[in-house]
Design a protein around this motif. Structure first.
Motif, PDB file in Angstrom:
ATOM      1  N   LYS A 151       0.871  -1.188   0.000  1.00 49.84           N
ATOM      2  CA  LYS A 151       0.000   0.000   0.000  1.00 49.84           C
ATOM      3  C   LYS A 151       0.891   1.216   0.000  1.00 49.84           C
ATOM      4  N   LYS A 152       0.495   2.253  -0.700  1.00 44.40           N
ATOM      5  CA  LYS A 152       1.253   3.500  -0.663  1.00 44.40           C
ATOM      6  C   LYS A 152       0.309   4.646  -0.977  1.00 44.40           C
ATOM      7  N   THR A 153      -0.205   5.272   0.056  1.00 43.75           N
ATOM      8  CA  THR A 153      -1.108   6.394  -0.176  1.00 43.75           C
ATOM      9  C   THR A 153      -0.537   7.682   0.392  1.00 43.75           C
TER      10      THR A 153
ATOM     11  N   ASN B  96      -4.750  -3.204   5.672  1.00 41.52           N
ATOM     12  CA  ASN B  96      -4.906  -2.133   4.683  1.00 41.52           C
ATOM     13  C   ASN B  96      -6.287  -1.474   4.721  1.00 41.52           C
ATOM     14  N   HIS B 103       1.581   3.577   4.276  1.00 41.16           N
ATOM     15  CA  HIS B 103       2.459   2.760   3.448  1.00 41.16           C
ATOM     16  C   HIS B 103       2.466   1.375   4.057  1.00 41.16           C
ATOM     17  N   ASN B 104       2.633   0.389   3.218  1.00 40.43           N
ATOM     18  CA  ASN B 104       2.779  -0.969   3.740  1.00 40.43           C
ATOM     19  C   ASN B 104       3.702  -1.727   2.797  1.00 40.43           C
TER      20      ASN B 104
END
Lengths: 162, 157
Positions: A151-153, B96, B103-104
């Motif tokens: 994930k990258k927000t 998530n 960020h993960n």
């Protein structure tokens, strides 16, 4: 809350970036119903308070060839970390450098330094340079490579009314 | 975001000079491109056009103010979990689903899931980490920053 409602609107309006026009601050001012002078003055004040770290361009280091990166982690004595941390942070191949708490017994490392390079081999070379710099003050170290972005927000300020 | 390197010929000397100079800062003035262009020996519109193109080809990830979440009263915390392989996708979905997860990354380590929690209010981080532990039955190790050392990173061009 350390920013007022107008600062909040200014942050929300510019967090995705500045418009690429000749007078970008005037354009932002137009969106918010402020004057250009006020936008510039507020950004200057936010910068002075450290809320705006800088106004700049962020190169995409992957696109520019820096495709390898590893999170290097180090166990440094608490007495020495204040002296050694800034030395590691100042290296031009280290992008983020923080002291973080250990999580004993699972995790003995208290110094985190993100290393960037054009290849895994280069990252390992740079890791050796950090090990040399730390010398006997480092008791153990490791490096974690990212294998997948999950994930990258980034941080997004909610667009909440004043 | 583009993850593959651009062909070397996609940037000329002026592009490289722009990327190098503007990593450090951009003027806060009425006509900032004109001002920055002077130091780069580029006209105002030429500089703007080049930045537009650099953005289009993916050479730039962001252009504008960089904010410090902590200085705004928010909080960030790096967290790590040891997720069993067979449960990875299920745990990932649970983690998530929290908007605080900014960020993960999957990483090559026994602690194989590393994520950053970002929240605007003190307390939200701890609440989220506790919720993730409850939902997954796994421990969330918290690594808040204690000290930040100078960020000296520059993309070499």
């Amino acid at each position: 809350m350390s920013v007022d409602a107008t600062d909040r609107r200014l942050i929300a309006a510019t967090q995705a970036g500045l418009p690429l026009t000749q007078a970008p601050y005037a354009e932002v001012a137009g969106w918010l119903g402020l004057s250009e002078e006020e936008v510039i003055a507020r950004l200057k004040a936010l910068q002075k308070r450290g809320i705006v770290r800088r106004i700049a361009l962020a190169p995409n280091h992957y696109a520019l060839g820096m495709t390898a990166n590893g999170m290097s982690v180090w166990d440094v004595s608490d007495e020495r970390i204040g002296t050694l941390g800034p030395k590691i942070g100042a290296l031009d191949f280290v992008s983020h450098c923080y002291q973080r708490p250990r999580a004993l017994p699972d995790w003995p490392y208290n110094l985190f330094a993100m290393i960037h390079g054009t290849s895994r081999e280069e990252v390992e070379e740079k890791r050796k340079r950090i090990a040399e710099l730390l010398g006997p003050d480092c008791r153990a170290h490791d490096i974690l490579y990212s294998t997948r972005i999950l994930k990258k927000t980034g941080l997004r300020l909610k667009d909440r009314k004043g | 975001m583009r993850r593959a390197p651009l062909p070397a010929e996609s940037l000329d000397e002026a592009d490289r000079a722009i990327l190098t100079a503007l990593q450090d800062g951009f003027p806060l003035s009425s006509r900032p491109f004109a001002e920055a262009g002077k130091h780069l020996d580029l006209g105002e519109q030429d500089l703007i056009d080049r930045i537009v193109r650099l953005r289009e080809i993916g050479a730039i990830t962001r252009f504008g103010p960089f904010f410090d979440a902590a200085a705004m009263g928010g909080e960030l915390c790096l967290c790590a979990m040891e997720v069993p392989k067979e449960r990875f996708d299920d745990v990932l979905a649970l983690v998530n689903a929290h908007p605080e997860v900014a960020h993960n990354y999957e990483r090559s380590h026994r602690l194989n899931m590393w994520f950053v929690l970002a929240a605007e209010a003190i307390g939200d981080i701890e609440r989220t980490a506790t919720a993730i532990e409850r939902e997954t039955g796994l421990t969330v190790l918290r690594f808040p920053k204690l000290e930040e050392y100078y960020i000296g990173f520059r993309v070499p061009l």
